[in-house]
Design a protein around this motif. Structure first.
Motif: not given
Ligand SMILES: Nc1ncnc2c1ncn2[C@@H]1O[C@H](COP(=O)(O)OP(=O)(O)O)[C@@H](O)[C@H]1O
Ligand SMILES: [Mg+2]
Lengths: 220, 321
Positions: A38, A42-43
């Motif tokens: 989180g 990934s973002t």
């Molecule tokens: N498609 C989405 N819609 C809403 N919130 C998202 C989405 N994808 C990720 N998030 C939120 O954005 C934050 C960062 O997520 P992410 O980039 O997946 O983190 P990581 O890959 O480091 O686990 C998290 O709080 C997650 O809940």
């Protein structure tokens, strides 16, 4: 090679996934991106892939400001980047060969050239003898290596990987990381998101750490 | 590792190579789509039949209508125009007028009935011989009976009548157009019914195919996402689904052509017998090879249209997340 300039990203649900992120990844570098689940790893990769657009700030990839890439230009942009996913995302009803060939088919390569390149890529990941197999009969580690072969078969200059060892045991994970190092050594810029600190800290590459969407350590 | 240092070199692939690869991908997509359809023969056959039946109805109706139109255009010699001449026209000039009529291209036969003959016939047939005898003067005009050639349609016959009526010597030219007009109206009604039914069924076919393709898209959602992730353009993703629509449409058109041919052949035996009894040259004609080909092409076009509808509505919704 990849530059984030004061990038913030907020999903529609209102959660800030990235906050004011500025970071540069040099050409030919191999960089790990780490942080808790989180944290926004990934973002950050999704922004590079143009799966999302930043709320604020700019992302520049290989000299290309992504703000200027319109919807129609996205496929073109993605063809210049290789990606590896945690769950490998293979086409389960196609052979290993066809899975690896997909990016080349999309780019419109002559099918003889496709054959040569696919075999070269499979050779590099050690799966040349499995080209006729269906993905389901492969082990997790082999499936991930097929995913890697698909990511590199188009000879991209940038390779992204999101938790590529997430489902693998330590020995297999080390093998996969070694593969990435090999690609990096021939001039591919590699960015790997992983929360497996134990593994990546042994590998002596730059580590960028995210916490709640902010960069808390950008390594050297 | 033996990587050449060329890096991302998509842009350097030669145009000719890319064209060949594009053609190659079309062939692959076409074959792959056909394979997927044939892999589920039962449900595919059902789809073909549904489309076939929907197409067969308007095609069969319009084939029947065309046969009927060919018949009604021929009239089978049933039409006659009675041309009554003015009283002052002499028998000689009436005779020569009749010969002039006979010389026309749109006239098949001409019979001249002089006023004397007419009176004789009238007194004979009416049983009013006494009354006729008591007449001081023959009240009947000279008459020319004109039969138009068989190929004339209702409009042309009406034109011919007006033409004859316009002659100086002619008092009146009478055509019993009522049944002709009624038949023409019935034909027009039939034509419109076929048109409306055809339009509705064709729209139905497009919607059925659109829905079939929508389901195909839905079942391959994950694949579409993956292809888009590794850089597949919308055109690339679209291609196999357009071929799927094409194959469903072509198959449906083929089914329609077969259904229509069989149905018309089945009907043609009693219809021919009926026509023979009535001494008519009417016969039910099937679509023939060219007609069948057109039905198949129509099916293919509708398939493409349905697929395009589905693809443009649903494909852009599927984005990697
Ligand atoms: N498609 C989405 N819609 C809403 N919130 C998202 C989405 N994808 C990720 N998030 C939120 O954005 C934050 C960062 O997520 P992410 O980039 O997946 O983190 P990581 O890959 O480091 O686990 C998290 O709080 C997650 O809940
Ligand atoms: Mg993640």
């Amino acid at each position: 090679m990849i530059t984030f300039d004061r990038v913030s990203m907020r999903y529609d649900e209102g959660h800030d996934a990235l906050r004011d992120v500025s970071v540069t990844i040099d050409p030919d570098d191999l960089v790990f991106l780490t942080g808790h689940s989180g944290a926004g790893k990934s973002t950050l990769l999704r922004l590079i892939m143009l799966m999302e657009r930043p709320t604020r700030g700019q992302v520049i990839v290989d000299g290309r400001n992504l703000q200027k890439v319109r919807r129609r230009g996205i496929p073109r942009h993605r063809r210049d980047i290789g990606v590896v996913f945690q769950n490998h995302r293979l086409l389960l009803d196609r052979t290993v060969f066809d899975n690896v060939a997909l990016p080349l088919t999309i780019s419109g390569y002559d099918h003889r050239e496709v054959g040569r390149r696919v075999r070269a890529a499979l050779d590099k990941v050690g799966l040349l003898d499995r080209e006729r197999a269906m993905p389901e009969v492969l082990s997790g580690g082999e499936q991930q290596r097929v995913g890697i072969a698909r990511a590199v078969v188009g000879r991209p200059r940038i390779l992204l990987a999101d938790e590529p060892t997430g489902n693998l045991d330590p020995a297999l994970s080390a093998e996969i990381m070694q593969l990435f190092e090999e690609f990096n050594s021939v001039g591919v810029t590699v960015l790997i998101a992983s929360h497996d600190l134990a593994l990546i800290s042994r590998l002596h590459h730059r580590i960028i750490t995210l916490r709640e969407g902010r960069i808390v350590g950008a390594g050297a | 590792m033996s990587r050449s240092g060329r890096g991302a070199s998509h842009s350097r692939t030669q145009l000719g190579d890319r064209y060949r690869a594009w053609v190659h991908h079309h062939r692959l997509s076409a074959a792959d789509s056909l394979n997927r359809i044939l892999e589920r023969p039962f449900s595919s056959l059902l789809t073909w039949l549904v489309i076939g039946i929907a197409l067969a109805l308007p095609v069969g109706l319009s084939a029947t209508l065309q046969s009927a139109q060919a018949l009604s255009a021929r009239w089978d010699g049933g039409v006659q125009i009675s041309v009554f001449l003015k009283p002052e026209v002499s028998a000689e000039s009436a005779q020569s007028l009749a010969e002039q009529f006979d010389g026309r291209g749109d006239v098949a036969t001409v019979r001249f009935v002089s006023r004397e003959e007419a009176l004789a016939e009238f007194s004979l047939q009416s049983g009013l011989a006494d009354v006729v005898l008591s007449l001081e003067e023959n009240p009947l005009p000279n008459l020319v009976l004109v039969t138009p050639v068989a190929a004339l349609d209702a409009d042309a016959i009406a034109g011919l009548r007006a033409d004859l009526a316009g002659r100086e010597e002619v008092e009146e030219a009478v055509l019993d157009m009522q049944w002709v007009a009624r038949l023409a109206q019935l034909m027009e009604l039939g034509r419109r019914v076929v048109l409306v039914a055809g339009a509705l069924l064709v729209a139905g076919v497009v919607l059925i195919l659109g829905n079939t393709i929508r389901l195909a898209i839905e079942s391959r959602r994950e694949e579409i996402v993956i292809v888009k992730l590794v850089g597949g353009s919308n055109g690339f993703v679209r291609r196999p689904f357009l071929y799927t629509g094409l194959w469903y449409g072509v198959g449906g058109g083929l089914a329609a052509a077969i259904l229509v041919s069989v149905a018309l052949w089945f009907l043609s035996v009693p219809v021919d017998e009926l026509a023979r009894l009535y001494g008519s040259g009417f016969s039910l004609r099937g679509p023939g090879f060219i007609g069948a080909l057109n039905v198949v092409l129509l099916g293919g076009a509708l398939g493409l249209a349905g697929a395009w509808l589905a693809v443009s509505r649903h494909l852009s919704d599927i984005e990697p997340r």
